[in-house]
Design an enzyme around this catalytic site. Structure first.
Site, PDB file in Angstrom:
ATOM      1  CG  ASP A 225      -1.539  -1.159   1.657  1.00 44.40           C
ATOM      2  OD1 ASP A 225      -1.420  -2.152   0.936  1.00 44.40           O
ATOM      3  OD2 ASP A 225      -2.184  -1.159   2.717  1.00 44.40           O
TER       4      ASP A 225
ATOM      5  CD1 TRP B 126       3.227  -7.465   3.281  1.00 40.43           C
ATOM      6  CD2 TRP B 126       3.382  -9.028   4.875  1.00 40.43           C
ATOM      7  NE1 TRP B 126       2.664  -6.959   4.435  1.00 40.43           N
ATOM      8  CE2 TRP B 126       2.737  -7.906   5.423  1.00 40.43           C
ATOM      9  CE3 TRP B 126       3.588 -10.135   5.699  1.00 40.43           C
ATOM     10  CZ2 TRP B 126       2.300  -7.852   6.744  1.00 40.43           C
ATOM     11  CZ3 TRP B 126       3.154 -10.084   7.022  1.00 40.43           C
ATOM     12  CH2 TRP B 126       2.518  -8.956   7.529  1.00 40.43           C
TER      13      TRP B 126
ATOM     14  CG  PHE C   7       0.347  -3.401   9.447  1.00 39.08           C
ATOM     15  CD1 PHE C   7       1.629  -3.946   9.357  1.00 39.08           C
ATOM     16  CD2 PHE C   7      -0.732  -4.279   9.452  1.00 39.08           C
ATOM     17  CE1 PHE C   7       1.837  -5.324   9.278  1.00 39.08           C
ATOM     18  CE2 PHE C   7      -0.551  -5.651   9.374  1.00 39.08           C
ATOM     19  CZ  PHE C   7       0.731  -6.172   9.283  1.00 39.08           C
ATOM     20  CB  SER C   8      -1.582   0.981   5.706  1.00 42.00           C
ATOM     21  OG  SER C   8      -0.932   0.326   4.648  1.00 42.00           O
TER      22      SER C   8
END
Ligand code: FRU
Length: 476
Positions: free
Chosen positions: A27, A51, A86-87
């Protein structure tokens, strides 16, 4: 310290799309404008092309098209982001750049579902070096009626307050979006859920990467639901990215929808979008140009994933239209062709294309029931990707040689022209149909010489331009 992975083969490396210097990307994060630069961060694993523990990679640009890679902005491993950063998103306050991101934490055995998530803050005065806030987390726990899925804060300012939306899942297994408010970015009050799936099959079990913004006096909620069941021609990717249009009431709090969920892009490779408001008031979106669990042959070369071209979002007839930002014209290095011709059968445009833009307008006023196909051809004259159009129905069908599953959309049937704006890069294709009312985003993996071919079953006047584009718009 493990060593960063290196790119071993350039065959699929892109010329003007944002990608990592080596390693995995998903992302886009923290898309913002700060001290004269656009900044884009991204989910990054620098140690392999898979990932892994998420870092925030970082690039900046003065013009949205040429990018300079900067040092990694966030590295996981502190108590509040032990297993991943994380995002999340960015906001400017008092001439400082603040990042708000999700801390990911595993517990117990090795079950990847045994995790919990919290929200954290980091800041920078120069837009290059970031310090994590000493009193993280800023949001320690999900509301009691939530599961462990609690991530991807998108922050904005409205008058004297800051707000953020978070992607989440309620205890009934339904995706939803939560709203929080703050006066200082460190103390946050939970206001409640503002939108959510009514049932998981139709609207998803988890909503990732929400983004909420104003466009022409309405509010758009852009989000990436997981778990929407595919129909014949819709929701065909593993997960979707799409939007609702409505009116946000901060007091209720609730987003009253005027439209159902609509997919934003119809291609195989588009997910986890994030937007920015440019200094001149445009709403610009970036997406991850890939999809979870898709094959990514560039992994064999030490990297994976890229971001789409920045696209301006425009609201038209309760629909989001996406157009490449006008700055992309600066990528044009040469005009290869500029002509008007009648095509009746087959016409070929360009040769040895790597980075190119093809802009064509097919005159439909004199055709009756035109069927046409535009294809990206390889050196053996096989179509790598093709898009067919049927004038009678407006049906668009996209096919990719390396995927058995087509993608579908419908465009207006009463237009005088079929307009195509096609962006070719070494291993990606973005097709904007009729001014961006329909868009397809694709990766492809064929490193032989490319050309474009237009096939028609009636005589049609075609006005076409072909540009060579910059092959080195990224510096890293
Ligand atoms: C979306 C996503 C986010 C998460 C991130 C992890 O693609 O699953 O929800 O924060 O990727 O890398």
């Amino acid at each position: 310290m493990p060593t960063k992975i290196k790119v071993t083969n350039n065959r699929y490396r892109l010329g003007y799309h944002l990608m990592t210097p080596g390693g995995w990307m998903n992302d886009p994060n923290g898309f913002c404008y700060f001290q004269g630069y656009y900044h884009v961060f991204y989910q990054y694993h620098p140690y392999s092309a898979e990932w892994g523990p998420m870092h925030w990679g970082h690039a900046r640009s003065k013009d949205l098209v040429s990018w300079e890679t900067l040092p990694i902005a966030l590295t996981p491993g502190d108590p509040e982001d032990e297993d991943g950063c994380f995002s999340g998103s960015a906001v400017v306050k008092d001439d400082k750049l603040f990042l708000i991101y999700t801390g990911h934490h595993y517990y117990g055995d090795n079950d990847p579902d045994h995790f919990w998530q919290n929200q954290n803050l980091a800041y920078s005065t120069d837009g290059v070096h970031f310090t994590k806030y000493a009193h993280n987390p800023i949001i320690a726990k999900a509301p009691v009626d939530n599961t462990q899925h609690f991530r991807d804060p998108k922050v904005w300012q409205d008058n004297d307050h800051y707000y953020l939306v978070l992607g989440s899942q309620n205890q009934q297994g339904l995706g939803r979006v939560l709203l929080y408010r703050s006066d200082n970015l460190t103390d946050w009050t939970y206001l409640g859920p503002i939108a959510g799936a009514k049932d998981a099959q139709h609207e998803g079990f988890m909503w990732e990467c929400p983004d909420l913004f104003n466009l022409n006096g309405q509010q758009v909620l852009l989000t990436s639901p997981q778990g929407i069941k595919a129909t014949d021609k819709q929701y065909l990717n593993l997960y979707q990215t799409g939007y609702f249009i409505g009116q946000l009431d901060y007091h209720q709090p609730q987003l009253q929808y005027r439209t159902d969920f609509q997919e934003l892009d119809h291609g195989h490779d588009f997910y986890a979008t994030q937007t920015v408001l440019t200094p001149d008031g445009r709403r610009v979106v970036l997406g991850w140009m890939a999809m979870w669990e898709s094959k990514m042959p560039e992994q064999a070369d030490g990297w994976a994933g890229a971001l789409t071209l920045p696209r301006e979002l425009i609201l038209k007839n309760q629909q989001l239209v996406m157009q490449p930002v006008r700055e992309v014209a600066a990528l044009r290095t040469k005009t290869l062709m500029d002509q008007q011709d009648t095509v009746n059968g087959v016409a070929t445009f360009g040769e040895g294309l790597k980075q190119a833009e093809f802009k064509a307008s097919l005159d439909l006023t004199a055709t009756q029931q035109l069927k046409s196909t535009i294809s990206l051809m390889n050196a053996s004259q096989q179509a790598v990707v093709s898009l067919s159009f049927d004038q009678t129905t407006g049906n668009l069908v996209l096919q990719r040689a390396d995927r058995p599953d087509a993608r579908y959309a419908v465009t207006a049937t009463d237009n005088d022209t079929l307009d195509l704006d096609i962006f070719v890069d070494t291993s990606s294709l973005e097709i904007f149909v009729n001014g961006g009312t329909v868009v397809f985003t694709e990766r492809f993996y064929d490193d032989t010489a490319k050309s474009l071919r237009l096939q028609t079953d009636e005589a049609v006047t075609v006005t076409a331009k072909l540009f060579e584009l910059d092959s080195q718009a990224n510096r890293y």
